[in-house]
Design a protein around this motif. Structure first.
Motif, mmCIF file in Angstrom:
data_model
loop_
_atom_site.group_PDB
_atom_site.id
_atom_site.type_symbol
_atom_site.label_atom_id
_atom_site.label_comp_id
_atom_site.label_asym_id
_atom_site.label_seq_id
_atom_site.Cartn_x
_atom_site.Cartn_y
_atom_site.Cartn_z
ATOM 1 N N VAL A 175 101.662 -58.545 66.308
ATOM 2 C CA VAL A 175 101.659 -59.590 65.310
ATOM 3 C C VAL A 175 103.201 -59.851 64.736
ATOM 4 O O VAL A 175 104.271 -58.496 65.009
ATOM 5 C CB VAL A 175 100.607 -58.630 63.974
ATOM 6 C CG1 VAL A 175 102.066 -57.814 62.890
ATOM 7 C CG2 VAL A 175 100.423 -60.123 62.847
ATOM 8 N N GLY A 176 103.765 -60.784 64.855
ATOM 9 C CA GLY A 176 105.078 -61.353 64.131
ATOM 10 C C GLY A 176 105.244 -60.931 62.500
ATOM 11 O O GLY A 176 106.456 -59.904 62.630
ATOM 12 N N HIS A 177 104.709 -61.336 62.314
ATOM 13 C CA HIS A 177 104.788 -60.841 60.786
ATOM 14 C C HIS A 177 103.632 -59.992 60.199
ATOM 15 O O HIS A 177 102.546 -60.923 60.491
ATOM 16 C CB HIS A 177 105.434 -61.701 60.032
ATOM 17 C CG HIS A 177 106.803 -61.902 60.233
ATOM 18 N ND1 HIS A 177 107.871 -61.055 59.532
ATOM 19 C CD2 HIS A 177 107.307 -63.552 61.270
ATOM 20 C CE1 HIS A 177 108.366 -61.680 61.019
ATOM 21 N NE2 HIS A 177 108.303 -63.011 61.026
ATOM 22 N N PHE A 178 103.433 -58.742 59.933
ATOM 23 C CA PHE A 178 101.961 -58.267 58.979
ATOM 24 C C PHE A 178 100.857 -59.515 57.959
ATOM 25 O O PHE A 178 100.276 -59.416 58.085
ATOM 26 C CB PHE A 178 102.604 -57.271 57.876
ATOM 27 C CG PHE A 178 100.475 -56.309 58.210
ATOM 28 C CD1 PHE A 178 100.798 -55.456 59.029
ATOM 29 C CD2 PHE A 178 99.762 -56.642 57.291
ATOM 30 C CE1 PHE A 178 99.252 -55.016 59.650
ATOM 31 C CE2 PHE A 178 98.781 -55.634 57.285
ATOM 32 C CZ PHE A 178 98.433 -55.096 58.599
ATOM 33 N N SER A 179 102.503 -60.463 57.398
ATOM 34 C CA SER A 179 102.014 -61.073 56.330
ATOM 35 C C SER A 179 101.214 -62.604 56.830
ATOM 36 O O SER A 179 100.151 -63.150 56.960
ATOM 37 C CB SER A 179 103.246 -61.824 55.720
ATOM 38 O OG SER A 179 104.061 -62.369 56.354
ATOM 39 N N TRP A 205 109.161 -44.520 62.705
ATOM 40 C CA TRP A 205 109.936 -45.970 61.253
ATOM 41 C C TRP A 205 111.677 -45.781 62.156
ATOM 42 O O TRP A 205 111.912 -46.867 62.336
ATOM 43 C CB TRP A 205 110.823 -44.758 60.249
ATOM 44 C CG TRP A 205 110.046 -44.921 59.345
ATOM 45 C CD1 TRP A 205 108.999 -44.720 58.768
ATOM 46 C CD2 TRP A 205 109.489 -46.436 58.488
ATOM 47 N NE1 TRP A 205 108.007 -44.567 57.370
ATOM 48 C CE2 TRP A 205 108.052 -46.172 57.640
ATOM 49 C CE3 TRP A 205 109.785 -47.477 58.218
ATOM 50 C CZ2 TRP A 205 108.149 -46.668 56.846
ATOM 51 C CZ3 TRP A 205 109.380 -48.579 57.455
ATOM 52 C CH2 TRP A 205 108.879 -48.190 56.791
ATOM 53 N N VAL A 206 112.268 -45.037 62.583
ATOM 54 C CA VAL A 206 114.025 -45.327 63.439
ATOM 55 C C VAL A 206 113.532 -46.021 64.681
ATOM 56 O O VAL A 206 114.273 -47.228 65.013
ATOM 57 C CB VAL A 206 114.383 -44.201 63.601
ATOM 58 C CG1 VAL A 206 115.354 -44.199 64.541
ATOM 59 C CG2 VAL A 206 114.880 -43.454 62.494
ATOM 60 N N GLU A 252 105.935 -53.327 61.558
ATOM 61 C CA GLU A 252 105.562 -54.550 60.248
ATOM 62 C C GLU A 252 104.463 -53.952 59.909
ATOM 63 O O GLU A 252 104.403 -54.513 58.348
ATOM 64 C CB GLU A 252 104.433 -55.543 60.855
ATOM 65 C CG GLU A 252 105.663 -56.917 61.752
ATOM 66 C CD GLU A 252 106.278 -57.447 60.234
ATOM 67 O OE1 GLU A 252 106.271 -57.731 59.565
ATOM 68 O OE2 GLU A 252 108.094 -57.285 60.249
ATOM 69 N N SER A 253 103.701 -52.807 60.740
ATOM 70 C CA SER A 253 102.363 -52.310 59.174
ATOM 71 C C SER A 253 103.453 -51.030 58.190
ATOM 72 O O SER A 253 102.285 -50.973 57.762
ATOM 73 C CB SER A 253 101.438 -51.408 60.472
ATOM 74 O OG SER A 253 101.043 -52.437 61.134
ATOM 75 N N LEU A 254 104.114 -50.257 58.907
ATOM 76 C CA LEU A 254 104.249 -49.055 58.178
ATOM 77 C C LEU A 254 104.898 -50.192 56.932
ATOM 78 O O LEU A 254 105.536 -49.826 55.890
ATOM 79 C CB LEU A 254 105.799 -48.377 59.332
ATOM 80 C CG LEU A 254 104.841 -47.525 59.542
ATOM 81 C CD1 LEU A 254 105.861 -46.770 61.167
ATOM 82 C CD2 LEU A 254 104.706 -46.244 59.610
ATOM 83 N N MET A 255 105.826 -51.621 57.378
ATOM 84 C CA MET A 255 106.536 -51.900 56.175
ATOM 85 C C MET A 255 105.423 -52.243 55.022
ATOM 86 O O MET A 255 105.640 -52.228 54.096
ATOM 87 C CB MET A 255 107.529 -53.258 56.656
ATOM 88 C CG MET A 255 108.233 -52.099 57.085
ATOM 89 S SD MET A 255 109.966 -52.084 56.396
ATOM 90 C CE MET A 255 110.735 -53.571 55.361
#
Length: 321
Positions: free
Chosen positions: A94-98, A165-166, A232-235
């Protein structure tokens, strides 16, 4: 609105299952599946998890139909027969989770034109649980919500979490966001993992049901997620964790043997959800709706009772974004 392919040979759902093509605001095309029920009490908006597709929930739709509910389900962008949004169509991306909210918005706009009426209730599984929680903050017009193993956190060993994350952040920063996440493969999980070792279900019949679908229609399958999807999912999970629970009646199921999403995050969220109820199902794994007959009956009975109790109430307004 154009009809889309619907694989009734493998869904094992109630009669009359069908699918339609929808287009999100950014031009991505995806499928909406519908199992009509004459005289339905309401409509279940079923938000599937990562890798999933409409037909996987045919049996769930049959269980809801027996309890008086119509079911609609979604092929999220990047999976099922929806447009793939990665250079490698075998990977979950996905580009952005939104962006998933664009799919939700297109569904809600299309339902009246398809004659799919409310009252609406939400059932969201795994990744769909993160999408669904965000949709509630955006005032999704549902009377009540059920989550099964919601992805409000990912189960990672303590020492691996900072590395995830890193690595995911660095991969995106250098333009390598579409590579496969470490420890995953490009093959469908149910075709790559033996039943004895799988983390989805303890029921061999339901595992075979999923395998039969994946073999019969390989165009539905995707493998592991990209580094972009992971980041994106972690964010998104971090952002959601910082928000108070919405004012929507909520029931959440957690398998006692959950090993994919974070049980700790689910318990923490439900401990501060006003009036929320958490059901921990002993012996169940990640997919409560794909467990043995006894567990399934308990789950769908509880879902229907929860929905029934709130059908007469108006959707709760939630102005927070």
């Amino acid at each position: 609105m154009d009809q889309a392919p619907f694989y009734s040979d493998v869904d094992d759902g109630p009669p009359g299952g069908r699918a339609f093509w929808l287009t999100a605001s950014d031009g991505v095309r995806f499928r909406l599946g519908d199992w009509p029920v004459s005289g339905a009490k309401g409509t279940v908006l079923l938000f599937p998890g990562r890798t999933e597709y409409i037909e996987k929930y045919g049996r769930a739709a049959r269980d809801f139909a027996a309890r008086g509910y119509r079911t609609v389900a979604i092929d999220w962008r990047g999976q099922g027969l929806a447009d793939r949004v990665s250079g490698n169509p075998a990977l979950g991306h996905v580009g952005h989770f939104s962006d998933y909210q664009k799919d939700v918005d297109a569904v809600m706009a299309a339902l009246p034109d398809l004659g799919i009426t409310g009252p609406y209730v939400l059932l969201a599984h795994s990744m769909g649980g993160a999408i669904g929680l965000r949709a509630l903050y955006r005032s999704l017009p549902v009377r009540a919500a059920v989550f099964t193993a919601p992805m409000w956190g990912i189960e990672l060993p303590l020492l691996v979490r900072p590395l995830a994350w890193v690595l995911s952040s660095a991969s995106n920063a250098i333009g390598r966001g579409e590579i496969l996440s470490p420890g995953t493969t490009a093959e469908a999980y149910v075709l790559n993992e033996l039943f004895a070792a799988n983390k989805l279900t303890s029921d061999s019949d339901m595992y075979e049901y999923m395998q039969a679908q994946a073999r019969a229609h390989p165009d539905l399958n995707i493998g592991g997620p990209t580094m972009r999807w992971l980041h994106e999912s972690l964010m998104e999970m971090r952002r959601l964790a910082q928000r108070p629970s919405p004012n929507v009646p909520c029931l959440t199921f957690l398998g006692g043997d959950e090993a994919i999403v974070s049980a700790q995050r689910i318990r923490a969220r439900m401990a501060q959800w006003p009036g929320g109820q958490l059901e921990v199902v002993t012996g169940a794994r990640h997919e409560i709706m794909m467990e043995n007959a006894e567990t399934r009956a308990f789950c769908f009975d509880a879902c229907a009772a929860h929905f029934d109790a709130h059908l007469g109430k108006q959707p709760s307004a939630c102005s927070a974004r």
